[in-house]
Scaffold this motif. Structure first.
Motif, PDB file in Angstrom:
ATOM      1  N   GLY A  54       0.816  -1.208   0.000  1.00  0.00           N
ATOM      2  CA  GLY A  54       0.000   0.000   0.000  1.00  0.00           C
ATOM      3  C   GLY A  54       0.851   1.260   0.000  1.00  0.00           C
ATOM      4  O   GLY A  54       0.560   2.220  -0.729  1.00  0.00           O
ATOM      5  N   GLY A  58       0.919   3.882  -2.999  1.00  0.00           N
ATOM      6  CA  GLY A  58       0.571   5.268  -2.712  1.00  0.00           C
ATOM      7  C   GLY A  58       1.642   6.231  -3.182  1.00  0.00           C
ATOM      8  O   GLY A  58       1.342   7.247  -3.826  1.00  0.00           O
ATOM      9  N   HIS A  61       1.700   6.257  -7.143  1.00  0.00           N
ATOM     10  CA  HIS A  61       0.543   6.887  -7.773  1.00  0.00           C
ATOM     11  C   HIS A  61       0.460   8.380  -7.464  1.00  0.00           C
ATOM     12  O   HIS A  61       0.030   9.167  -8.313  1.00  0.00           O
ATOM     13  N   ILE A  62       0.859   8.763  -6.275  1.00  0.00           N
ATOM     14  CA  ILE A  62       0.842  10.193  -5.950  1.00  0.00           C
ATOM     15  C   ILE A  62       1.879  10.936  -6.794  1.00  0.00           C
ATOM     16  O   ILE A  62       1.609  12.016  -7.316  1.00  0.00           O
ATOM     17  N   VAL A  82      -5.941  10.307  -4.364  1.00  0.00           N
ATOM     18  CA  VAL A  82      -5.120   9.089  -4.436  1.00  0.00           C
ATOM     19  C   VAL A  82      -4.802   8.577  -3.036  1.00  0.00           C
ATOM     20  O   VAL A  82      -4.902   7.375  -2.760  1.00  0.00           O
ATOM     21  N   LEU A  83      -4.455   9.475  -2.140  1.00  0.00           N
ATOM     22  CA  LEU A  83      -4.125   9.047  -0.777  1.00  0.00           C
ATOM     23  C   LEU A  83      -5.336   8.436  -0.079  1.00  0.00           C
ATOM     24  O   LEU A  83      -5.217   7.404   0.593  1.00  0.00           O
ATOM     25  N   VAL A  86      -5.902   4.933  -1.531  1.00  0.00           N
ATOM     26  CA  VAL A  86      -4.888   3.957  -1.095  1.00  0.00           C
ATOM     27  C   VAL A  86      -5.102   3.580   0.369  1.00  0.00           C
ATOM     28  O   VAL A  86      -5.033   2.401   0.735  1.00  0.00           O
ATOM     29  N   VAL A  87      -5.391   4.558   1.195  1.00  0.00           N
ATOM     30  CA  VAL A  87      -5.644   4.284   2.623  1.00  0.00           C
ATOM     31  C   VAL A  87      -6.849   3.380   2.770  1.00  0.00           C
ATOM     32  O   VAL A  87      -6.837   2.425   3.553  1.00  0.00           O
ATOM     33  N   LEU A  99       2.986  11.893   4.529  1.00  0.00           N
ATOM     34  CA  LEU A  99       3.387  12.088   3.138  1.00  0.00           C
ATOM     35  C   LEU A  99       4.407  13.208   3.064  1.00  0.00           C
ATOM     36  O   LEU A  99       4.225  14.265   3.665  1.00  0.00           O
ATOM     37  N   LEU A 121       6.110   8.067   1.340  1.00  0.00           N
ATOM     38  CA  LEU A 121       4.919   7.773   2.129  1.00  0.00           C
ATOM     39  C   LEU A 121       5.321   6.856   3.283  1.00  0.00           C
ATOM     40  O   LEU A 121       5.925   5.815   3.066  1.00  0.00           O
TER      41      LEU A 121
END
Length: 159
Positions: A54, A58, A61-62, A82-83, A86-87, A99, A121
């Motif tokens: 994860g 994250g 993708h961020i 996005v965050l 993912v969370v 982050l 992250l």
């Protein structure tokens, strides 16, 4: 000559053999002593791997979302989207997710056209079955960190 009785001979043999009859109990006891830590280890490693995947997803993708955004407000919205996804998808605790965004060359305003964006992250994974008393859940947690770098387009933010 005295006749022997099979029932009294078996009792005498049982009394002399102290090991007789406890093998099943020993097997169950040793099995539990070995199985419980093994299951705990497997569950813990599964949690760590899931959270590590994860964190990696994250960060990646961020970084990609920021570098493909049209401007700062779009990048900020994409970071939050996005965050949050993912969370939610990896079951992370949002309070423990941290982050960090940095751009290279050092000192550049982040994000900046042509810069390299580095997204880190971080999260903490609490160990299973540790009670949240006396701060044990904070002490018994494993930090996980993932970093991703993405080159920002030279035309980033240019309309």
């Amino acid at each position: 000559m005295r006749r022997s009785s099979p029932s009294t001979d078996a009792d005498a043999a049982d009394a002399e053999d102290g090991e007789r009859g406890s093998a099943a109990l020993e097997f169950i006891l040793v099995g539990m002593l070995l199985l419980v830590p093994l299951v705990y280890l497997v569950v813990t490693l599964g949690l760590i791997q899931g959270q590590a995947l994860g964190a990696d997803a994250g960060a990646r993708h961020i970084a990609r979302a920021i570098s493909t955004a049209t401007d700062e407000s779009d990048a900020r919205d994409r970071i939050h989207d996005v965050l949050a996804s993912v969370v939610d998808e990896y079951g992370m605790d949002a309070a423990t997710v941290d982050l960090d965004l940095r751009c290279h060359p050092t000192g550049a305003v982040c994000p900046e056209p042509g810069a390299t964006l580095v997204v880190t992250l971080r999260t903490r994974i609490p160990l299973p079955l540790v009670p949240p008393v006396f701060g044990l859940d904070g002490l018994a947690s494993i930090p996980v960190e993932a970093t991703s770098a993405q080159k920002v387009s030279r035309f980033w933010g240019v309309e």
